[in-house]
Design a protein around this motif. Structure first.
Motif, PDB file in Angstrom:
ATOM      1  N   PRO A 277       0.817  -1.233   0.000  1.00  0.00           N
ATOM      2  CA  PRO A 277       0.000   0.000   0.000  1.00  0.00           C
ATOM      3  C   PRO A 277       0.846   1.276   0.000  1.00  0.00           C
ATOM      4  CG  PRO A 277      -0.899  -1.594   1.535  1.00  0.00           C
ATOM      5  CD  PRO A 277       0.422  -2.136   1.099  1.00  0.00           C
ATOM      6  N   ASP A 278       1.873   1.323   0.851  1.00  0.00           N
ATOM      7  CA  ASP A 278       2.716   2.521   0.905  1.00  0.00           C
ATOM      8  C   ASP A 278       3.469   2.724  -0.405  1.00  0.00           C
ATOM      9  OD1 ASP A 278       1.913   3.059   3.470  1.00  0.00           O
ATOM     10  OD2 ASP A 278       3.650   2.101   4.418  1.00  0.00           O
ATOM     11  N   ALA A 279       3.959   1.635  -0.994  1.00  0.00           N
ATOM     12  CA  ALA A 279       4.705   1.749  -2.247  1.00  0.00           C
ATOM     13  C   ALA A 279       3.811   2.260  -3.370  1.00  0.00           C
ATOM     14  CB  ALA A 279       5.306   0.396  -2.627  1.00  0.00           C
ATOM     15  N   VAL A 280       2.592   1.759  -3.438  1.00  0.00           N
ATOM     16  CA  VAL A 280       1.666   2.185  -4.495  1.00  0.00           C
ATOM     17  C   VAL A 280       1.312   3.664  -4.333  1.00  0.00           C
ATOM     18  CG1 VAL A 280      -0.680   1.889  -5.386  1.00  0.00           C
ATOM     19  CG2 VAL A 280       0.750  -0.116  -4.933  1.00  0.00           C
ATOM     20  N   ALA A 281       1.055   4.089  -3.103  1.00  0.00           N
ATOM     21  CA  ALA A 281       0.735   5.498  -2.865  1.00  0.00           C
ATOM     22  C   ALA A 281       1.914   6.399  -3.222  1.00  0.00           C
ATOM     23  CB  ALA A 281       0.336   5.700  -1.405  1.00  0.00           C
ATOM     24  N   ARG A 282       3.109   5.968  -2.844  1.00  0.00           N
ATOM     25  CA  ARG A 282       4.308   6.761  -3.152  1.00  0.00           C
ATOM     26  C   ARG A 282       4.561   6.802  -4.658  1.00  0.00           C
ATOM     27  NH1 ARG A 282       7.080   4.548   0.375  1.00  0.00           N
ATOM     28  NH2 ARG A 282       8.014   2.903  -0.895  1.00  0.00           N
ATOM     29  N   ASN A 283       4.373   5.682  -5.330  1.00  0.00           N
ATOM     30  CA  ASN A 283       4.568   5.651  -6.775  1.00  0.00           C
ATOM     31  C   ASN A 283       3.608   6.587  -7.494  1.00  0.00           C
ATOM     32  OD1 ASN A 283       6.622   3.779  -6.660  1.00  0.00           O
ATOM     33  ND2 ASN A 283       5.305   2.016  -7.062  1.00  0.00           N
ATOM     34  N   ALA A 284       2.369   6.637  -7.024  1.00  0.00           N
ATOM     35  CA  ALA A 284       1.394   7.537  -7.645  1.00  0.00           C
ATOM     36  C   ALA A 284       1.850   8.992  -7.521  1.00  0.00           C
ATOM     37  CB  ALA A 284       0.026   7.346  -7.008  1.00  0.00           C
ATOM     38  N   GLU A 285       2.408   9.346  -6.376  1.00  0.00           N
ATOM     39  CA  GLU A 285       2.923  10.712  -6.193  1.00  0.00           C
ATOM     40  C   GLU A 285       4.106  10.985  -7.108  1.00  0.00           C
ATOM     41  OE1 GLU A 285       2.387  12.260  -1.826  1.00  0.00           O
ATOM     42  OE2 GLU A 285       3.206  10.226  -1.751  1.00  0.00           O
ATOM     43  N   ILE A 286       4.971   9.978  -7.273  1.00  0.00           N
ATOM     44  CA  ILE A 286       6.138  10.154  -8.133  1.00  0.00           C
ATOM     45  C   ILE A 286       5.714  10.376  -9.582  1.00  0.00           C
ATOM     46  CG2 ILE A 286       8.177   8.981  -9.092  1.00  0.00           C
ATOM     47  CD1 ILE A 286       8.471   7.601  -6.335  1.00  0.00           C
ATOM     48  N   VAL A 287       4.770   9.574 -10.064  1.00  0.00           N
ATOM     49  CA  VAL A 287       4.296   9.732 -11.437  1.00  0.00           C
ATOM     50  C   VAL A 287       3.673  11.113 -11.631  1.00  0.00           C
ATOM     51  CG1 VAL A 287       2.575   8.927 -13.111  1.00  0.00           C
ATOM     52  CG2 VAL A 287       3.999   7.279 -11.892  1.00  0.00           C
ATOM     53  N   GLU A 288       2.916  11.562 -10.657  1.00  0.00           N
ATOM     54  CA  GLU A 288       2.308  12.896 -10.761  1.00  0.00           C
ATOM     55  C   GLU A 288       3.376  13.985 -10.759  1.00  0.00           C
ATOM     56  OE1 GLU A 288      -0.552  15.923 -10.995  1.00  0.00           O
ATOM     57  OE2 GLU A 288      -0.496  13.808 -11.558  1.00  0.00           O
ATOM     58  N   LEU A 289       4.400  13.820  -9.935  1.00  0.00           N
ATOM     59  CA  LEU A 289       5.500  14.799  -9.921  1.00  0.00           C
ATOM     60  C   LEU A 289       6.229  14.813 -11.263  1.00  0.00           C
ATOM     61  CD1 LEU A 289       7.065  14.277  -6.380  1.00  0.00           C
ATOM     62  CD2 LEU A 289       6.027  16.374  -7.250  1.00  0.00           C
ATOM     63  N   VAL A 290       6.468  13.648 -11.816  1.00  0.00           N
ATOM     64  CA  VAL A 290       7.134  13.558 -13.115  1.00  0.00           C
ATOM     65  C   VAL A 290       6.311  14.283 -14.175  1.00  0.00           C
ATOM     66  CG1 VAL A 290       7.753  11.946 -14.964  1.00  0.00           C
ATOM     67  CG2 VAL A 290       8.405  11.447 -12.607  1.00  0.00           C
ATOM     68  N   ARG A 291       5.014  14.062 -14.124  1.00  0.00           N
ATOM     69  CA  ARG A 291       4.137  14.708 -15.108  1.00  0.00           C
ATOM     70  C   ARG A 291       4.141  16.224 -14.948  1.00  0.00           C
ATOM     71  NH1 ARG A 291      -0.592  16.968 -15.448  1.00  0.00           N
ATOM     72  NH2 ARG A 291      -0.973  16.726 -13.204  1.00  0.00           N
ATOM     73  N   ARG A 292       4.032  16.692 -13.704  1.00  0.00           N
ATOM     74  CA  ARG A 292       3.922  18.129 -13.457  1.00  0.00           C
ATOM     75  C   ARG A 292       5.235  18.860 -13.701  1.00  0.00           C
ATOM     76  NH1 ARG A 292       0.884  18.620  -7.751  1.00  0.00           N
ATOM     77  NH2 ARG A 292       1.198  20.844  -8.154  1.00  0.00           N
ATOM     78  N   THR A 293       6.356  18.177 -13.564  1.00  0.00           N
ATOM     79  CA  THR A 293       7.648  18.831 -13.778  1.00  0.00           C
ATOM     80  C   THR A 293       8.156  18.676 -15.209  1.00  0.00           C
ATOM     81  OG1 THR A 293       8.756  16.846 -12.901  1.00  0.00           O
ATOM     82  CG2 THR A 293       8.359  18.659 -11.366  1.00  0.00           C
ATOM     83  N   GLY A 294       7.334  18.080 -16.076  1.00  0.00           N
ATOM     84  CA  GLY A 294       7.666  18.044 -17.486  1.00  0.00           C
ATOM     85  C   GLY A 294       8.718  17.033 -17.890  1.00  0.00           C
ATOM     86  N   ARG A 295       8.985  16.064 -17.059  1.00  0.00           N
ATOM     87  CA  ARG A 295       9.937  15.026 -17.447  1.00  0.00           C
ATOM     88  C   ARG A 295       9.308  14.115 -18.500  1.00  0.00           C
ATOM     89  NH1 ARG A 295      11.026  15.931 -11.913  1.00  0.00           N
ATOM     90  NH2 ARG A 295      13.244  15.901 -11.336  1.00  0.00           N
ATOM     91  N   GLY A 296      10.157  13.395 -19.219  1.00  0.00           N
ATOM     92  CA  GLY A 296       9.671  12.537 -20.291  1.00  0.00           C
ATOM     93  C   GLY A 296       9.208  11.177 -19.816  1.00  0.00           C
ATOM     94  N   PRO A 297       8.726  10.341 -20.756  1.00  0.00           N
ATOM     95  CA  PRO A 297       8.301   8.986 -20.411  1.00  0.00           C
ATOM     96  C   PRO A 297       9.477   8.159 -19.889  1.00  0.00           C
ATOM     97  CG  PRO A 297       7.555   9.613 -22.611  1.00  0.00           C
ATOM     98  CD  PRO A 297       8.545  10.646 -22.180  1.00  0.00           C
TER      99      PRO A 297
END
Length: 396
Positions: A277-297
């Motif tokens: 559960p903690d890993a999934v929640a943290r991963n979701a935040e990381i993906v959102e941060l990647v998206r918002r900061t304009g990093r690539g796929p």
């Protein structure tokens, strides 16, 4: 019906035991999956169904009629058993075709010219029976597989739900057993061009995309992944016995994107079942941060976004940090130049190429940024503040 001067049906019945042994030997030689079956099964269930089929061939030739549903029941039961054992359907149908061909060779050997009408009728009867067998076996096999797949899917779904909820999974009475470790993946799936089609084509393209991504994930460990995916992405848990190399996971994400024809952004961590559960929640935040900061796929982990992640936590300093670049709010070309300058390692020429401007223009804009904000990326202390301020603007 006489072929080769003898009653075809009676001759075939007399030859059933010997012919069945030859059919079984050929199945073992030509179909690897049959060679891997237990000897007891080959000489028991498989031998019985082969002999039943040969006698059925004799009956339909003798009585000049199709097989009845009752006469095909044993084949249906056998197909359902093979489905439960995981024998591929194509191997089963090939086995029936081999048996049919050998049966025909047995009764037609030595056929005479004057028996042409009888030979032609026997061929018609055998072809009808082969069609009946194919339909009966395929139908029973697919019905059994559908039930099994539904049960397996339900068990995997229940295990996924338990893992995501942090419930104890070792005490589950039924269903697939939990793995020692899971690669917890959060995936953001880009849109495929076909998803913009009107009508049902868009839905078909979406399902095709998801199916292709799942197929890559399943092949990675050789076992079905636990997935909850829709057209925009979702969560996948890949069962593993040990921590896989990070480059392998990166290639996995690239392969999923290539097969599906889309951009895939993902975050991953390898954890024990209780930490899912903690890993999934943290991963979701990381993906959102990647998206918002304009990093690539691509695939990311916490270490790739440490500053962004930390600054995204609630803090009294977040607002003041973002305000450091407030004077650039009305100067989007300066803010963009600053981001590109940092992304290119403070290389003025590379920045100029990326911005399609002269390097002197880059110098001029950096000086203006200094005058407006009092911060310059050329000063080590200011550089850290600028980087933090840019992140704070993105996450606040």
């Amino acid at each position: 019906m006489r072929i080769a001067g003898r009653p075809a049906a009676a001759y075939l019945r007399a030859r059933v035991p010997a012919l069945a042994r030859r059919v079984l030997a050929r199945l073992r030689d030509e179909l690897p999956v049959y060679a891997e079956l237990p000897v007891e099964e080959l000489t028991g269930d498989i031998a019985d169904i082969v002999q039943h089929n040969l006698r059925l061939f004799a009956d339909v030739i003798e009585h000049r009629r199709p097989a009845t549903d009752a006469e095909l029941e044993q084949q249906r039961d056998s197909a359902a058993q093979r489905a439960e054992e995981g024998v591929p359907l194509d191997a089963i149908l090939t086995a029936y075709q081999i048996g049919t061909a050998m049966c025909w060779q047995e009764i037609s050997a030595g056929a005479r010219a004057e028996e042409l009408a009888g030979v032609q009728e026997a061929v018609r009867r055998i072809m009808v029976l082969q069609r009946q067998l194919t339909a009966a076996v395929s139908g029973a096999y697919l019905e059994a597989r559908q039930i099994l797949d539904s049960q397996e899917h339900g068990g995997r779904h229940a295990l996924l739900a338990a893992l995501l909820a942090g419930e104890p999974v070792d005490a589950r009475p039924a269903g697939p057993r939990p793995a020692a470790l899971y690669v917890a993946l959060t995936l953001a799936l880009g849109a495929h061009p076909d998803e913009s089609l009107s009508g049902p084509g868009a839905g078909i393209a979406s399902q095709r995309k998801i199916r292709r991504v799942r197929s890559v994930l399943d092949r990675f460990t050789g076992a079905p992944a636990l997935t909850a995916l829709d057209s925009s992405g979702g969560t996948a848990l890949l069962p593993v016995g040990e921590v896989p190399p990070w480059p392998d996971l990166c290639r996995l994400v690239v392969q999923a994107g290539e097969l599906a024809g889309i951009a895939v952004t993902a975050a991953a961590d390898v954890v024990a079942p209780g930490a899912v559960p903690d890993a999934v929640a943290r991963n979701a935040e990381i993906v959102e941060l990647v998206r918002r900061t304009g990093r690539g796929p691509g695939l990311y982990r916490l270490g790739d976004v440490l500053l962004d992640y930390q600054l995204s936590r609630p803090s009294a300093a977040l607002g003041p940090l973002a305000a450091l670049l407030g004077p650039l709010e009305s100067k989007p070309e300066l803010l963009h130049t600053l981001r590109v300058f940092l992304d290119h390692g403070l290389d003025r020429r590379a920045t100029a190429v990326a911005l399609h401007v002269h390097p002197n223009t880059v110098d001029y804009r950096i000086r203006r940024i200094d005058r407006l904000t009092g911060l310059s990326p050329g000063r080590a202390g200011d550089l850290q503040l600028i980087a933090a301020a840019l992140v704070a603007r993105t996450v606040s």
